[in-house]
Design an enzyme around this catalytic site. Structure first.
Site: not given
Ligand SMILES: Cc1ncc(COP(=O)(O)O)c(C=O)c1O
Length: 420
Positions: A181, A153, A327, A201, A203, A74-75
């Site tokens: 999400q 999220n 953190c 994403s 996962h 997703g990133t």
């Molecule tokens: C709203 C949202 N965007 C992006 C990501 C990033 O996805 P990924 O872990 O596949 O890079 C996440 C989760 O970590 C997420 O919750």
């Protein structure tokens, strides 16, 4: 690795890989390991499964398969959409996102700011919603792209994507949405919502980590982020990860099939969990609007305690939940999402996210509800934050605080990312 029964309430962080997904993937790790770009039959065979998975992922969001670009996560999808819009409009040096996005956007925005771009982080109301009038006013002639998540999220708050897309369209600015999400929780339709780019994403929907996708609306110009081979119609270089893409395709089918369960059974479990906590544990409050909200997410502030301490005690009972805290250098920073919603630092630091999923049962919720009140009252009894506590003058507040910060820091060093 322990085989102990796990009580997993952190499905917004990641999800268990579905057995059906593993089963679909296995032949592509063992037998059909060819390269989809190869010119011989062994490659063609694999390519057919790549096409099949692409069609399944496209169906999940009502897109055309040609509009799907597989990525690593997703990133990457978020970064790629923003990168493309900026690269194709070199004269436009401004972009808009929100203050409550995932770090995939916030950190990329900060990176761009260091390179001279201007980024508007739209504020949110105390219930986590955004004011569309502010969005409308923020779009400028030099705005290259608007990137706003479909659902948050941490709180589960859902943004009005169709209306946001309409505003962007009326101003001729491309619109990207981070929908990471949403699959299996909301009905997704890129055609009726009118978005230009959308990230997913795998996962988060019971497929493995390390595979994602970016929807790129037909006829939208695209400048690749990962430059290399001609894969993905020239939009993302790199040999396709066939087993994971096949798994993603199967997971997309399952997400459509379980949409009802998530919106009825899982929603009812979430509501029972939330209502019971709010009713039976004093000084608790839900963070974020009740609706519109993802059916699986509940973010609750437990006043006078540190979420990190709650999570540690839950962890000892094999219960997984999370906080949005980060953190940094040994101290716990409250979640940027809750801070943007104007929660006090004390309340933000005491907030815990429970995110359920299709594998959660009523018994698991009962177990959590059975443990939580005891944990909270134990922590409140010793909390230096509990100013109302009658014994508080007997505490060395500074020392208690230091000890707690050290314990939190120690737990963090072994468990880097608390929120995802
Ligand atoms: C709203 C949202 N965007 C992006 C990501 C990033 O996805 P990924 O872990 O596949 O890079 C996440 C989760 O970590 C997420 O919750």
């Amino acid at each position: 690795m322990s085989q102990q029964k796990l009580y997993y309430f952190d499905n917004n962080a990641t999800t268990r890989v579905a057995p059906e997904v593993v089963e679909a993937m296995l032949p592509f790790l063992t037998e059909f390991w060819g390269n989809a770009s190869s010119a011989y039959q062994f490659g063609h065979q694999v390519k057919r499964h790549l096409d099949d998975a692409r069609a399944k992922v496209a169906a999940l969001i009502n897109a055309d398969p040609k509009e799907i670009v597989f990525t690593s996560c997703g990133t990457e999808s978020n970064n790629a959409a923003i990168h493309s819009a900026l690269a194709l409009h070199p004269g436009r040096r401004h972009l808009i996102t929100t203050a409550v996005e995932h770090s995939a956007n916030i950190k990329y925005g900060e990176f761009l700011q260091r390179r001279g771009y201007e980024v508007t982080y739209l504020p949110v109301e105390s219930d986590g919603s955004i004011d569309l009038h502010v969005l409308d006013q923020s779009i400028r002639p030099d705005t290259a792209v608007v990137s706003i998540m479909w659902a948050n999220n941490e709180t589960g708050v859902v943004f009005p994507i169709e209306e946001i897309a309409a505003i962007c369209r009326s101003k001729n600015v491309p619109f990207h949405t981070d929908a990471v999400q949403t699959p299996g929780k909301l009905k997704l339709d890129v055609k009726s919502t009118g978005v230009d780019f959308l990230s997913l994403s795998a996962h988060k929907l019971h497929a493995p980590k390390g595979i994602g996708m970016l929807y790129v609306k037909r006829k939208t110009k695209f400048q690749p982020f990962v430059i290399g081979g001609h894969q993905e119609r020239g939009r993302r270089g790199g040999t396709e990860n066939i087993p994971y893409i096949v798994g993603f395709g199967r997971a997309a089918e399952l997400a459509m099939a379980t949409l009802d369960d998530e919106n009825t059974r899982v929603r009812a479990l979430r509501d029972r969990l939330e209502q019971t906590i709010l009713k039976t544990i004093p000084n608790t409050v839900r963070n974020g609007a009740k609706e519109p909200r993802l059916p699986n997410t509940s973010n609750i502030a437990f006043d006078f305690v540190e979420a990190e301490a709650v999570l540690m005690m839950l962890d000892q009972l094999s219960i997984c939940a999370s906080s949005g805290s980060a953190c940094t250098t040994g101290s716990v920073d409250p979640s940027h999402v809750l801070t943007a919603m104007n929660l006090s630092p004390m309340r933000a630091r005491g907030s815990v996210r429970f995110s359920l999923g299709i594998y959660n049962t009523a018994e698991e919720v009962d177990y959590l509800l059975g443990q939580l009140p005891g944990i909270i009252s134990k922590l409140r009894a010793i909390s230096p934050l509990n100013t109302a506590h009658p014994d508080n003058d007997k505490f060395d507040l500074k020392a208690a605080r230091k000890k707690h910060n050290e314990a939190s820091a120690q737990s963090h060093s072994s468990q880097d990312a608390v929120t995802a």
